[in-house]
Every structure is written in C-alpha cells, then in structure tokens.
Motif scaffolding. Structure first.
Motif, PDB file in Angstrom:
ATOM      1  N   GLY A  22       0.812  -1.205   0.000  1.00 20.34           N
ATOM      2  CA  GLY A  22       0.000   0.000   0.000  1.00 20.34           C
ATOM      3  C   GLY A  22       0.848   1.259   0.000  1.00 20.34           C
ATOM      4  N   LEU A  23       1.921   1.263   0.787  1.00 17.81           N
ATOM      5  CA  LEU A  23       2.784   2.445   0.849  1.00 17.81           C
ATOM      6  C   LEU A  23       3.592   2.607  -0.431  1.00 17.81           C
ATOM      7  CD1 LEU A  23       3.867   2.079   4.565  1.00 17.81           C
ATOM      8  CD2 LEU A  23       2.322   3.794   3.615  1.00 17.81           C
ATOM      9  N   SER A  24       3.971   1.482  -1.047  1.00 17.03           N
ATOM     10  CA  SER A  24       4.664   1.561  -2.333  1.00 17.03           C
ATOM     11  C   SER A  24       3.747   2.120  -3.408  1.00 17.03           C
ATOM     12  CB  SER A  24       5.176   0.181  -2.742  1.00 17.03           C
ATOM     13  OG  SER A  24       5.863   0.243  -3.977  1.00 17.03           O
ATOM     14  N   ALA A  25       2.466   1.731  -3.370  1.00 18.74           N
ATOM     15  CA  ALA A  25       1.501   2.270  -4.337  1.00 18.74           C
ATOM     16  C   ALA A  25       1.354   3.779  -4.147  1.00 18.74           C
ATOM     17  CB  ALA A  25       0.158   1.575  -4.180  1.00 18.74           C
ATOM     18  N   ALA A 158      11.689  -0.832   7.912  1.00 19.34           N
ATOM     19  CA  ALA A 158      12.316   0.460   7.655  1.00 19.34           C
ATOM     20  C   ALA A 158      12.018   0.933   6.238  1.00 19.34           C
ATOM     21  CB  ALA A 158      13.825   0.373   7.873  1.00 19.34           C
ATOM     22  N   VAL A 159      11.965  -0.009   5.287  1.00 21.10           N
ATOM     23  CA  VAL A 159      11.607   0.354   3.912  1.00 21.10           C
ATOM     24  C   VAL A 159      10.199   0.946   3.879  1.00 21.10           C
ATOM     25  CG1 VAL A 159      11.116  -0.550   1.603  1.00 21.10           C
ATOM     26  CG2 VAL A 159      13.151  -1.333   2.837  1.00 21.10           C
ATOM     27  N   ALA A 160       9.265   0.304   4.569  1.00 21.34           N
ATOM     28  CA  ALA A 160       7.885   0.793   4.596  1.00 21.34           C
ATOM     29  C   ALA A 160       7.812   2.188   5.208  1.00 21.34           C
ATOM     30  CB  ALA A 160       6.994  -0.190   5.364  1.00 21.34           C
ATOM     31  N   ARG A 161       8.531   2.407   6.278  1.00 23.48           N
ATOM     32  CA  ARG A 161       8.515   3.735   6.910  1.00 23.48           C
ATOM     33  C   ARG A 161       9.079   4.796   5.969  1.00 23.48           C
ATOM     34  NH1 ARG A 161       9.965   0.354  11.234  1.00 23.48           N
ATOM     35  NH2 ARG A 161      12.195   0.811  11.028  1.00 23.48           N
ATOM     36  N   GLN A 162      10.112   4.442   5.217  1.00 21.84           N
ATOM     37  CA  GLN A 162      10.698   5.399   4.283  1.00 21.84           C
ATOM     38  C   GLN A 162       9.755   5.681   3.120  1.00 21.84           C
ATOM     39  OE1 GLN A 162      13.719   7.176   4.596  1.00 21.84           O
ATOM     40  NE2 GLN A 162      12.635   8.256   2.960  1.00 21.84           N
ATOM     41  N   LEU A 163       9.076   4.648   2.637  1.00 25.99           N
ATOM     42  CA  LEU A 163       8.089   4.850   1.570  1.00 25.99           C
ATOM     43  C   LEU A 163       6.990   5.801   2.035  1.00 25.99           C
ATOM     44  CD1 LEU A 163       7.748   1.193   0.236  1.00 25.99           C
ATOM     45  CD2 LEU A 163       8.585   3.144  -1.084  1.00 25.99           C
ATOM     46  N   ALA A 164       6.540   5.623   3.266  1.00 23.99           N
ATOM     47  CA  ALA A 164       5.493   6.494   3.804  1.00 23.99           C
ATOM     48  C   ALA A 164       5.964   7.946   3.832  1.00 23.99           C
ATOM     49  CB  ALA A 164       5.096   6.034   5.205  1.00 23.99           C
ATOM     50  N   GLU A 165       7.179   8.151   4.287  1.00 25.68           N
ATOM     51  CA  GLU A 165       7.706   9.512   4.380  1.00 25.68           C
ATOM     52  C   GLU A 165       7.934  10.124   2.997  1.00 25.68           C
ATOM     53  OE1 GLU A 165      11.761  11.754   5.958  1.00 25.68           O
ATOM     54  OE2 GLU A 165      11.154   9.848   6.867  1.00 25.68           O
ATOM     55  N   ALA A 386       9.202  -7.484  -4.159  1.00 23.81           N
ATOM     56  CA  ALA A 386       8.672  -6.948  -5.413  1.00 23.81           C
ATOM     57  C   ALA A 386       7.810  -5.716  -5.212  1.00 23.81           C
ATOM     58  CB  ALA A 386       7.861  -8.041  -6.114  1.00 23.81           C
ATOM     59  N   SER A 387       7.829  -5.133  -4.008  1.00 24.74           N
ATOM     60  CA  SER A 387       6.867  -4.078  -3.691  1.00 24.74           C
ATOM     61  C   SER A 387       6.995  -2.853  -4.582  1.00 24.74           C
ATOM     62  CB  SER A 387       6.995  -3.682  -2.223  1.00 24.74           C
ATOM     63  OG  SER A 387       8.327  -3.302  -1.901  1.00 24.74           O
TER      64      SER A 387
END
Length: 405
Positions: A22-25, A158-165, A386-387
């Motif tokens: 979801g955050l990558s999208a 950490a990747v997800a948090r960075q994508l969100a930011e 693959a996100s």
C-alpha cells in the motif's frame, strides 16, 4: 434551475492498507503524478505491523517463480530495485546470496529444474556438488546445491517507513475501515471505526489479510478468499553455525518454501517457517481464535478442498507446530549440528494466501479492478521484495481510473 451538488473529495486516491504494498503504491502515484492527493488508511498505530514486519527479511532473487509470471518478473526487477532503494536511503541491507540444498536423491531433479528456471529468469545460478557446499556453509550438509548470488536481506519495516515519508501522502494510522460506499458517479466514501468519513475519487485496496473483505465492502466479487497460514519461527541460539541463507528444495505443489535458515541484518539467524492454518486472520498463535473469521474460512469450499488434497503435507506441518523435536529434525536435514536446545521461539507471521473456490492456491500476484477501484488480492512472499514494481503497476491502474473520473 437545477443545482448540481459539488462533491468535496478529501483526496484523489484513497489507499486502504499501510503495509509495504500500500505504501509503495502511494509512493508510486505521487512520483508518477505529482500533485495527486493520496490518503492511506491503516488500522494499526504504525506501518508494516503484519506481513511486512513479520517475515525473515529476505530479498528474494526470483529463482522459484514460473518464467513470465508476475512473481518472476517483479521479483527479479524488485530485488535489484530494493537494494538500490535501501542504499539510497541508508536502510540496513546486504546482498548475501543463498544456498538451496538437496538432502535426498528424490530432490535432485527438482534442484536441476530450479537451475533451468533461474537461468530462464535471468538469475546467476552456480551448481555445487556436495563437497562445495562447505565453501559457503561449513556446517551444512547435502547431496548437491545451487548458489543464487542475487539474494539478500534487509529491514522491510524500515523500507515501509521510508516509503510512507517519501510519498508525501496523508498517512492516517489507527483508521480501521468499517464501511465502503462506492458510487461510480460520486467516487468512494469510507467510514472508519471512529466515525470519520474519508472521500476519494478512486480506491486502492491493499488490505492484505482483509483484502477480500474490503473488495466485498466495495461491491466487487473478488472470486477468492484469503485463507490465513501461520508461519512459526525460531531463533538459532548458536548463530555462528550459519553464515548466510540456506533453503531446502521446495515442493512445487505448494507456495511455501519449507523450513530454512536466514541470517538477518542484525546477525541473528531465523529458522522457519512452517505453514499451519491460522484460526484468525491475525492469528499469531494457537490461542488467537476469532470465531467469525474462522467460520468464514470454513464456509469457503476451497478450504475443504485444500485439506482433502494436501492432508498429508498439512499433517506434517501441524506436527512440527506442536512438536519442537519434529521441527528440530527438519532443521537437522540441512544443519546436522543443530539441536532442539538451539531453537528459541520467536515471533510468528501470517501469510495471506488467496484460495479459489475449487481449492486452487493462487500462485501469482493477483490484481483486479472494479469501477473506481483497484484491488490487490494476492500479494504474499515475495511481495515485499517486489513491492516497488507492484506499487508502480497498482499506481498505473489507479491513475487510469482517476483519469476517467
């Protein structure tokens, strides 16, 4: 004179689910179309609390997946992109390579098939005889192995948090979705547990373990059900026994990779997972039972058809769940020096596995569209790897839908 009521949208694209997909999208939408207003609703207090944050952190190479499939294409591309993303944002990661080890003669044809599949997918694969295994893993034993050089590990949380930011999206935590009202001429209105209503032009469903329920809320028939499978892990008390990543040869009839050994970025070694039916969609232990969710699983014909076809395999997984000694025996096939005392229980994960009515386990990523909606309906491993490409594909579809509003 007839007045036309103007709808006040809170955002252009409304994403349900704050996991890595979801955050990558959200990240891909704002990169592809700057100025697009994106809101992400996540029911937990922070991102990546479920599938994303409860795995072994492996950046998969794509060696297992059918050539031409979304999993193969996105995993190969996504592995390289994930390493680049981690390097760009200084997120802990390492490209370690991994061994896939055959311990029985019956596994040798499947191992050789993986060599061919890896090469078809453009992945560097080195074949090893038994004596060469110890060059990589001195304590591992097997009849033959392959070394896959592009596999790695990272911190997907950490990747997800960075994508969100980096997305610049409006991320709303603690926002559990209870109701979706979609009208093709008016967009989508979502009501959360605290009574807030959020309106968007287009909905993106990345709800993971609840993606089929969100699709039904929207009014779309997903044509599948999520059947949750819990993966139980141990930590290795003697991590010095394993240098990197060691996997068994998988059974192609199942989407699970078997009990494997993974040295993470923190230096610890994860052992597992097995795969057992969970009694709730977030059933991280046998004591977590949600009767309504369990009843829905049991009411789905595909669940019974899976059990009928694969009871022997499932029985072995269940036995390893309740018997630490049995789990240890599975580990010793690869790592003879491991003892039952070396296995220290750690956090479990739950895989959101899409199952069709006839009992087919969906073995590829599954993305479907409805009016003003894009639904990600099957994104288990290697979805974290693959996100980034998955996010771009979801973004592409969402932006096309947005252009039609």
């Amino acid at each position: 004179m007839v007045r036309v009521r103007t709808i006040a949208y809170d955002c252009d694209v409304l994403v349900i689910g704050g996991g890595i997909v979801g955050l990558s999208a959200a990240y891909a939408i704002t990169r592809a179309a700057p100025g697009t207003r994106v809101t992400v609703l996540e029911k937990e207090a922070g991102p990546a609390r479920h599938q994303t944050g409860r795995n072994s952190g492996v950046i998969h190479s794509g060696v297992y997946y059918r050539p031409g499939s979304l999993k193969a294409r996105y995993a190969v591309r996504g592995a390289a992109e994930m390493v680049k993303f981690c390097a760009e944002y200084d997120i802990a990661h390492a490209v370690t390579g991994k061994l896939i080890v055959a311990t029985e003669r019956s596994e040798l044809p499947r191992l050789h098939a993986l060599v061919q599949r890896g090469r078809e997918n453009g992945i560097p694969v080195r074949e090893l005889v038994a004596a060469q295994i110890t060059e990589y893993e001195p304590e591992v034993r097997g009849l033959a192995a392959i070394h896959v050089g592009t596999t790695g590990v990272c911190d997907f949380g950490a990747v997800a948090r960075q994508l969100a930011e980096a997305s610049g999206a409006d991320i709303r935590y603690g926002a559990e979705v209870l109701h979706v009202d979609r009208r093709p001429e008016r967009g989508v209105a979502v009501r959360t547990a605290d009574g807030t209503v959020v309106r968007g032009r287009v909905l993106v469903n990345c709800a993971g373990l609840y993606c089929d329920e969100v699709a039904r809320m929207t009014g779309d028939d997903p044509g599948m059900r999520i059947i949750p499978f819990r993966g139980e892990y141990y930590e290795l008390a003697r991590p010095e026994l394993v240098r990197g990543l060691v996997y068994p040869v998988p059974d192609p009839a199942f989407p699970f990779l078997g009990v494997h050994l993974t040295r993470g970025i923190d230096g610890g070694v994860h052992v597992g997972p097995n795969a057992v039916p969970a009694l709730a969609r977030e059933g991280y232990g046998w004591g977590v039972v949600r009767p309504r969710e369990l009843a829905r699983t049991l009411a789905w014909p595909g669940a019974w058809r899976i059990a009928g076809r694969h009871w022997r395999y499932g029985g072995g997984e269940l036995w390893r769940s309740v018997s630490k000694a049995a789990f240890a025996r599975a580990v010793r096939r690869l790592l003879p020096a491991a003892t039952e005392q070396d296995l220290v229980p750690t956090a479990a994960g739950v895989r959101a596995q899409a199952v069709l009515r006839d009992g087919t386990l969906v073995d590829d990523f599954l993305i479907r569209e409805g009016a003003r909606a894009v639904h990600v309906l099957n994104a288990p491993s290697p979805a974290a790897t693959a996100s980034l490409p998955i996010g771009r594909e979801v973004a592409r579809r969402a932006l096309i839908a947005l252009s039609r509003t």
